[in-house]
Design an enzyme around this catalytic site. Structure first.
Site, PDB file in Angstrom:
ATOM      1  N   ASP A   1      -1.870  -7.227 -55.864  1.00  0.00           N
ATOM      2  CA  ASP A   1      -1.928  -6.394 -57.047  1.00  0.00           C
ATOM      3  C   ASP A   1      -2.029  -4.814 -57.357  1.00  0.00           C
ATOM      4  O   ASP A   1      -2.782  -4.378 -57.622  1.00  0.00           O
ATOM      5  CB  ASP A   1      -3.661  -6.593 -57.440  1.00  0.00           C
TER       6      ASP A   1
ATOM      7  N   GLU B   1      -3.287 -12.642 -66.587  1.00  0.00           N
ATOM      8  CA  GLU B   1      -4.190 -11.186 -67.075  1.00  0.00           C
ATOM      9  C   GLU B   1      -3.079 -10.371 -66.100  1.00  0.00           C
ATOM     10  O   GLU B   1      -2.016 -10.531 -66.771  1.00  0.00           O
ATOM     11  CB  GLU B   1      -4.937 -11.455 -65.216  1.00  0.00           C
TER      12      GLU B   1
HETATM   13  O1  FUB Z   1      -7.074  -9.561 -56.905  1.00  0.00           O
HETATM   14  C1  FUB Z   1      -7.857 -10.063 -57.591  1.00  0.00           C
HETATM   15  C2  FUB Z   1      -7.524 -10.668 -58.949  1.00  0.00           C
HETATM   16  O2  FUB Z   1      -6.199 -11.706 -58.686  1.00  0.00           O
HETATM   17  C3  FUB Z   1      -6.423  -9.689 -59.174  1.00  0.00           C
HETATM   18  O3  FUB Z   1      -7.595  -8.969 -60.764  1.00  0.00           O
HETATM   19  C4  FUB Z   1      -5.678 -10.875 -60.137  1.00  0.00           C
HETATM   20  O4  FUB Z   1      -4.913 -10.354 -61.256  1.00  0.00           O
HETATM   21  C5  FUB Z   1      -5.393 -11.744 -59.746  1.00  0.00           C
HETATM   22  O5  FUB Z   1      -3.978 -11.148 -58.808  1.00  0.00           O
END
Ligand code: FUB
Length: 329
Positions: free
Chosen positions: A41, A211
């Site tokens: 991320d 997301e």
């Molecule tokens: O790293 C945790 C989670 O994995 C993130 O919040 C999401 O976007 C995914 O990348």
């Protein structure tokens, strides 16, 4: 003659060894991943003439109680800043410190984070904000509680991105579980204020969104980007829309970043750097090395990103070489 040959081969051997040492000491490209360790991320930002990357420490959720940062003057050589944000400075964090968004405003650095991976509205956690007076922290939680602590419009409160429009107004886009909301930030950047129509949360979810929202304004157009697929699987990827307003509608154009069986899988949750050149763009993202299947085995990488002449984003070519040096002026 023999002595001369011996002398020459010694000189050639010595130069080759010095040359190879130089190459080791001064890499010509960043390489991918750009720094060692499991990190995901990645949020890219430029502060005080340096590139910064703030990633999630990719590990078991209960071990995710701190975040490191990395800085570079040229994109090639990176310095680690350990634990810029950690549990000691967030009273309500117990696990899953995720997906930083960091901005410079009001003479401060604001670090927005997701914490605790809440599964319902009775669990404590959500999106918080910490502040420091320099980009290496230490960042300290401002509110003593989350800024957003509820699931609204089906969006899990994670994966925030804070965008400043040309009129100076900041908006936060956020959300997991296939829903994206936007909110309007107060001038203190630690509060949320209603939009003109009185609403607090606007759902702006594009088709296929999962997301990891990201917004870029370029040549008057709003490029909204996000991740699709499951982050623990191989097909995680990045797609985008182009809009005339920060509120959308965000009509999906297509994918930017996809798995490449010769390089890596699970590539997503990205951000961008603007380099010093005209239209010089870099995508910062995480990916899973071929052969790795553990969901948390994610590494942070950088590659070039290009727009075509009509303003569309060209598919990114993932590399092992990474990028060449591009010091900020
Ligand atoms: O790293 C945790 C989670 O994995 C993130 O919040 C999401 O976007 C995914 O990348």
């Amino acid at each position: 003659m023999k002595l001369k040959h011996l002398f020459l081969s010694c000189v050639i051997g010595w130069s080759a060894s010095v040359f190879s040492q130089n190459i080791e000491q001064s890499p010509q490209t960043s390489g991918n991943p750009v720094f060692p360790g499991w990190y995901a991320d990645p949020e890219g930002a430029v502060f005080e003439g340096e590139y910064w990357i703030y990633p999630t420490y990719s590990a078991a959720y209960t071990d995710q109680i701190y975040m490191d940062a990395f800085s570079s003057k040229d994109l090639v050589n990176w310095t680690k800043h350990p634990k810029v944000l950690s549990k000691e400075n967030i009273s309500w964090l117990w696990r899953a410190l995720w997906a930083p968004a960091v901005i410079h405003a009001n003479d401060k650095y604001y670090f927005y984070f997701g914490a605790n991976d809440i599964q319902n509205n009775n669990e404590p956690g959500g999106i918080g904000v910490a502040v420091a007076d320099n980009p290496a922290g230490p960042f300290k939680d401002v509110l003593g509680k989350p800024l957003i602590d509820k699931i609204v419009n089906g969006a899990q409160p994670i994966d925030q991105f804070v965008f400043k429009d040309d009129d100076g107004q900041y908006y936060m886009y956020y959300g997991g579980w296939g829903h994206c909301n936007m909110v309007k930030m107060g001038a203190d950047l630690t509060s949320i204020v209603p939009f003109e129509d009185g609403t607090i949360y606007k759902e702006v979810t594009p088709e296929n969104y999962v997301e990891g929202p990201f917004m870029l304004k370029r040549n008057g157009k709003y490029y909204f980007m996000w991740s699709e697929g499951g982050w623990t699987g191989p097909d995680y990827c990045v797609a985008y829309a182009i809009a005339d307003s920060p509120f959308g509608p965000f009509k999906r154009v297509g994918k930017i970043l996809e798995p490449d069986e010769n390089v890596a899988r699970g590539a997503g949750h990205h951000s961008l750097f603007k380099g010093p050149g005209k239209d010089e763009w870099y995508i910062i993202y995480h990916r899973r090395p071929i052969g790795e299947t553990d969901g948390n085995y994610r590494v942070t990488c950088i590659d070039r990103m290009y727009f075509d002449k009509d303003g569309y984003i060209k598919p990114v070519k993932m590399t092992f070489e990474g990028v060449t040096a591009s010091p900020l002026k």
